[in-house]
Design an enzyme around this catalytic site. Structure first.
Site, PDB file in Angstrom:
ATOM      1  N   ASN A  86       0.832  -1.206   0.000  1.00 28.33           N
ATOM      2  CA  ASN A  86       0.000   0.000   0.000  1.00 28.33           C
ATOM      3  C   ASN A  86       0.863   1.252   0.000  1.00 28.33           C
ATOM      4  O   ASN A  86       2.055   1.211  -0.306  1.00 28.33           O
ATOM      5  CB  ASN A  86      -0.915  -0.010   1.225  1.00 28.33           C
ATOM      6  CG  ASN A  86      -0.117   0.119   2.518  1.00 28.33           C
ATOM      7  OD1 ASN A  86       0.912  -0.531   2.664  1.00 28.33           O
ATOM      8  ND2 ASN A  86      -0.577   0.946   3.431  1.00 28.33           N
ATOM      9  N   LEU A  87       0.291   2.352   0.368  1.00 30.94           N
ATOM     10  CA  LEU A  87       0.975   3.630   0.383  1.00 30.94           C
ATOM     11  C   LEU A  87       2.174   3.636   1.316  1.00 30.94           C
ATOM     12  O   LEU A  87       3.176   4.317   1.059  1.00 30.94           O
ATOM     13  CB  LEU A  87      -0.012   4.727   0.809  1.00 30.94           C
ATOM     14  CG  LEU A  87       0.536   6.122   0.965  1.00 30.94           C
ATOM     15  CD1 LEU A  87       1.014   6.649  -0.372  1.00 30.94           C
ATOM     16  CD2 LEU A  87      -0.507   7.042   1.565  1.00 30.94           C
ATOM     17  N   CYS A  88       2.100   2.880   2.405  1.00 34.20           N
ATOM     18  CA  CYS A  88       3.160   2.934   3.427  1.00 34.20           C
ATOM     19  C   CYS A  88       3.846   1.588   3.622  1.00 34.20           C
ATOM     20  O   CYS A  88       4.545   1.390   4.613  1.00 34.20           O
ATOM     21  CB  CYS A  88       2.593   3.437   4.745  1.00 34.20           C
ATOM     22  SG  CYS A  88       1.776   5.036   4.602  1.00 34.20           S
TER      23      CYS A  88
ATOM     24  N   GLU B  48       2.996  -1.429   4.508  1.00 30.07           N
ATOM     25  CA  GLU B  48       2.733  -2.401   5.576  1.00 30.07           C
ATOM     26  C   GLU B  48       1.584  -3.355   5.257  1.00 30.07           C
ATOM     27  O   GLU B  48       1.408  -4.351   5.957  1.00 30.07           O
ATOM     28  CB  GLU B  48       2.456  -1.678   6.910  1.00 30.07           C
ATOM     29  CG  GLU B  48       1.046  -1.163   7.094  1.00 30.07           C
ATOM     30  CD  GLU B  48       0.804   0.194   6.447  1.00 30.07           C
ATOM     31  OE1 GLU B  48      -0.197   0.844   6.768  1.00 30.07           O
ATOM     32  OE2 GLU B  48       1.635   0.595   5.604  1.00 30.07           O
TER      33      GLU B  48
END
Length: 939
Positions: free
Chosen positions: A557-559, A561
């Protein structure tokens, strides 16, 4: 001078020390700077042809910085302007001139101190009437703010307030003046951050009570009654069509009685200002939600489908308001409202046709609108030069489509609460991967750049094996090798080699052969230069996925995790929240009973999100209800180390990372299994690793087998996992249960360190969308006080040495080790701790890597180590700048104070430099700012 007054929607005002106001005029700044240069350099400056353009440039820098956050009718105090002049002079290397300017200000400040103070002040109320200042009430409010904070002084705050008052000050300006007076003292005592937060709360109470009552109203902390306020707040929220009408069906009086008003005092200034700016409900800018009402509203929203809603809401409220657990930002924004989009992260896959691509843009916009962070898999899109059958033409590749995705993320900015954010993923075998690496560069064709979108490499194990063997690597267009996208492990390696043989036979038309080491080196070089693309590992994410029987993990995802399956029919959704580990340890270790209670309740709260959630697209609803993934994470890890006196980067710290994550994993899996018995297993449970009794600790063997044993992971355990395996085999409520997100914002609310991050600095300025805030390590201050070492000289030393203790001789070695900063801890320790956690987690973790003086050899060693240690993903690479870190003044710069227009800044002593996180520019492009607001998108 050619510099002129800047125009905005309304003129920017300057508040003079006598209380008068005048229009902002940059020519006055230019004149003052010219005088400063002349005072230091004398005739040489006067005769120099460089003085005029130099002063003009410096003045422009001052003006730009002052007006960066200007709004209509902004008021700047003259002290703020002078602070910025000093900062620009110091940045420019004009240290002698800056020093002369500091001494000039100091002399005038001392002169003003001995000047007689005005006997009486009047305040302009909301109707414009001048009324006597109620100094007694001010004293009560400041006294309450300092209560139970032993090393703070109400007298010191009141003295600062008196220095900046003027006759005719408005009610709003007075409220800001109180906060500014307290925050100016933070550098000497971190508890003044709590004082500033409580004074901000007094301002908030007046705003909220006036809106709820429909007439001017205020209350001190001692006068405030949540029991009276809360029912009226719920009614108003429903009338404004913001709160879900179903909240009125709760026993609101019972819930109001359960509210703990004293917990309003738990916020520090950064947390309180962040909540004020972005979280509390408002009506056209006027807030009507107080902190404990906020937490109870979130708890009620999460308890809507519970049998005993009041009891569960109180249970959830206790967890949130105590800071033992904090839900993610979308949940805090929207729980209990008429649009309860509570999920944090969304993962999509884009197919190789225009309809799917443009549907992907639409989905991104709808998902981002309500605060979702996005991870997009673009690997299926054919590469440059591939044949397009419909037009008999050639493809321009994936990059032009990524440009549109970038602009979509910028356009849909989550209502101004936080920036829209997305991350594009591409597999390392894609023929456009070399162009993909350049997306974040500041040079080249801007139509093939994505300056606002994150990027990440989705790296198969086969590529790393080729790097280690110094072998060739072949790039393909996915329209000719479509099955590679869905393969991983041994199956991928075998099929990939088959395609290479086909290319050698001329059966593949679009391909390119490169040296694996050359491509790896370029990946690391670009990561060093731009911070992107991040390095994430495809095979560990899939081989250890509990859901490999029903799909493939195509990206994170965006980060980095979240590791969930995606397809054309399913947009993966994850629902996040984090345990505050600092609240669950004592000097003797983990409070096991408290941690178990927290984790069990948190899992229930996150599971409730799935059923209550407002889904903006059907693909997300379908996926979330079918698989029910949640992502329980943690924050405050470094604070927990400090409480236990565990040195970061030590075997003991790594062991604590292992054992604490083991406990969280054990209780999270047990709680999900118990929920399955109460509510039923998730739809796709049968065939999952869970159904076979394979837990995250067991799936390490699957990865080791695929790598032929080439995996260096400690597999030790301490709890009764055999019993839990049998329990899990009987059913799980959630396909996935754990993921460690960055917690960039919710950790601010709780006043602890982000996620699993090491200590950045012991003293620095943190920047986010709410402004700039002084961050001072209160654990360190307590230790230095105990040793009699906390004084003005120590503050100055911390500023001079950018928050590091290492060069300060009088600090004992044990404290230097305990409070070592991120760049003083070897990244190998961070990776080892990450490896120990990863073995317990069914998803992944946002793991930043810190390297003080990176070079190719170091980066190569670190990222190969991460792969060998079984990490699924890595996040930002952080490094110190090539030049010295930026310096700025401390006093008068903390926070934007968006509540009202800024007014008189406290008369400050000569500002001393303090380290500010580099933001990344031409000299330090490799640096991702630790305080960059763009990093807040997950939580």
């Amino acid at each position: 001078m050619s510099t002129t007054t800047t125009s905005t929607t309304a003129p920017v005002r300057v508040i003079r020390r006598d209380g008068g106001a005048s229009a902002f005029d940059a020519t006055k700044i230019a004149v003052a700077m010219s005088k400063a240069f002349l005072a230091v350099e004398g005739d040489a400056a006067a005769s120099s042809s460089r003085l005029h353009p130099l002063v003009e440039d410096l003045t422009a820098q001052v003006e730009a910085a002052l007006l960066k956050h200007a709004r209509p009718d902004t008021a700047l105090h003259v002290e703020q302007i002078q602070d910025q002049v000093e900062l620009v002079l110091m940045r420019g290397g004009h240290h002698k001139v800056a020093r002369a300017y500091v001494l000039y200000r100091e002399e005038h400040a001392k002169a003003r101190e001995v000047a007689p103070a005005a006997a009486e002040f009047r305040v302009k109320d909301v109707d414009g009437e001048l009324v006597p200042l109620d100094w007694d009430r001010v004293g009560v409010v400041v006294g309450e703010a300092c209560a139970d904070l032993a090393d703070t002084s109400a007298g010191a705050v009141l003295a600062e307030v008196r220095r900046i008052l003027y006759d005719g000050i408005t009610v709003d300006e007075l409220a800001v003046a109180l906060v500014m007076a307290a925050r100016a003292l933070v550098e000497t005592e971190p508890d003044y951050s709590y004082v500033a937060a409580r004074l901000l709360l007094d301002q908030l109470r007046r705003e909220v009570l006036t809106r709820v009552a429909g007439r001017p109203a205020e209350a001190t902390g001692g006068q405030m009654s949540y029991a009276d306020h809360f029912p009226a707040y719920v009614r108003l929220g429903i009338e404004l069509d913001r709160l879900d009408p179903e909240l009125a069906e709760f026993d609101v009086e019972r819930l109001a009685a359960a509210i703990r008003p004293e917990r309003d005092g738990k916020f520090d200034f950064l947390g309180a200002q962040t909540l004020y700016d972005r979280y509390f409900l408002h009506d056209h800018g006027t807030r009507y939600e107080l902190p404990q009402a906020f937490f109870m509203r979130v708890a009620m929203g999460l308890a809507l489908r519970e049998d005993d809603r009041e009891a569960r809401a109180i249970e959830f409220y206790e967890l949130l308001s105590s800071f033992d657990f904090m839900a993610s930002t979308p949940t805090l924004f929207n729980s209990g409202t008429t649009r309860p989009q509570l999920s944090s992260c969304f993962l999509t896959t884009v197919d190789d046709d225009l309809q799917s691509i443009f549907q992907g843009y639409r989905n991104n916009a709808l998902l981002a609108k309500f605060s979702g962070g996005l991870g997009n898999d673009w690997t299926p899109v054919r590469g440059m030069g591939a044949h397009i059958k419909g037009t008999n033409g050639e493809s321009r590749g994936v990059v032009p489509f990524l440009k549109i995705a970038n602009d979509t993320a910028v356009a849909v900015n989550q209502g101004g609460k936080r920036k829209g954010a997305a991350c594009a993923y591409l597999e390392t075998w894609h023929v456009d991967v070399e162009e993909f690496l350049d997306l974040r560069k500041n040079t080249g064709d801007d139509r093939r750049r994505t300056h606002d979108m994150n990027t990440a490499n989705w790296v198969p194990d086969e590529f790393l094996r080729r790097v280690e063997a110094d072998a060739d690597w072949t790039l393909f267009s996915p329209d000719e090798t479509p099955d590679l996208h869905d393969l991983y492990g041994t199956a991928f390696a075998e099929r990939y080699r088959a395609y290479e043989a086909a290319a050698d036979r001329g059966e593949v038309t679009v391909f390119k052969r490169v040296g694996a080491v050359d491509l790896w080196r370029r990946m690391l070089t670009v990561l060093f230069e731009t911070g992107h693309p991040w390095i994430t590992f495809k095979d560990p994410c899939n081989l250890r996925s509990p859901q490999q029987h029903v799909g493939v993990v195509h990206s994170s995802n965006l980060c980095t995790e979240i590791t969930l399956n995606t397809s054309a029919d399913e947009v993966a959704v994850c629902n996040l929240g984090s345990v505050n580990l600092a609240n669950h340890v004592t000097a003797n270790g983990v409070d096991a009973a408290r941690l178990e209670r927290t984790v069990r309740t948190a899992v229930r709260m996150l599971d409730n999100v799935i059923d209550i959630n407002f889904y903006t697209i059907p693909e997300a609803r379908r996926s979330n209800l079918r698989h029910r993934p949640i992502g329980l994470g943690l924050m405050g890890f470094t604070d927990a180390l400090f409480v236990q006196r565990l040195v970061p980067g030590s075997p003991d710290a790594v062991e604590f990372a292992d054992r604490s994550m083991e406990a969280i994993s054990y209780h999270a899996l047990s709680a999900s299994a118990d929920l399955a018995r109460e509510r039923g297993s998730y739809e796709s449970f049968e065939g999952s690793l869970w159904s076979r009794g394979v837990l995250p600790i067991d799936s390490i063997a699957l990865l080791a087998e695929a790598r032929g044993g080439d995996l260096d992971v400690d597999a030790s355990t301490t709890l009764d996992w055999d019993a839990l395996r049998e329990k899990v085999r009987g059913g799980m409520r959630n396909s996935n249960t754990m993921a460690i997100a960055p917690t960039a914002t919710i950790s601010n609310i709780c006043g602890v360190g982000q996620s699993i991050e090491p200590l950045f600095r012991n003293l620095y300025v943190k920047s986010n969308m709410s402004g700039d805030f002084t961050v001072l390590n209160r654990h360190l201050v307590a230790d230095l006080k105990a040793l009699g070492l906390w004084d003005e000289a120590m503050v100055a030393d911390l500023k001079y040495f950018d928050g590091s203790l290492a060069p300060i001789n009088r600090v004992p070695d044990d404290l230097k080790a305990l409070y070592a900063t991120a760049f003083e801890v070897s990244s190998e320790w961070l990776i080892e701790a990450g490896s120990r956690r990863q073995k317990w987690i069914d998803q992944a973790q946002s793991l930043n890597l810190y390297i003080a003086a990176p070079n190719g050899r170091k980066l190569d060693a670190v990222y190969r180590l991460a792969w060998h240690k079984g990490l699924k993903t890595t996040y930002y690479l952080r490094s110190t700048a090539a030049t010295s870190v930026e310096k700025s003044t401390l006093r008068g710069t903390d926070g934007k104070l968006n509540a009202v227009q800024p007014v008189a800044a406290p008369a400050a002593p000569p500002p001393t430099p303090i380290a500010t996180v580099p933001t990344g520019g031409s000299d330090d492009a490799l640096v991702c700012s630790v305080t960059d607001p763009d990093c807040e998108a997950c939580q």
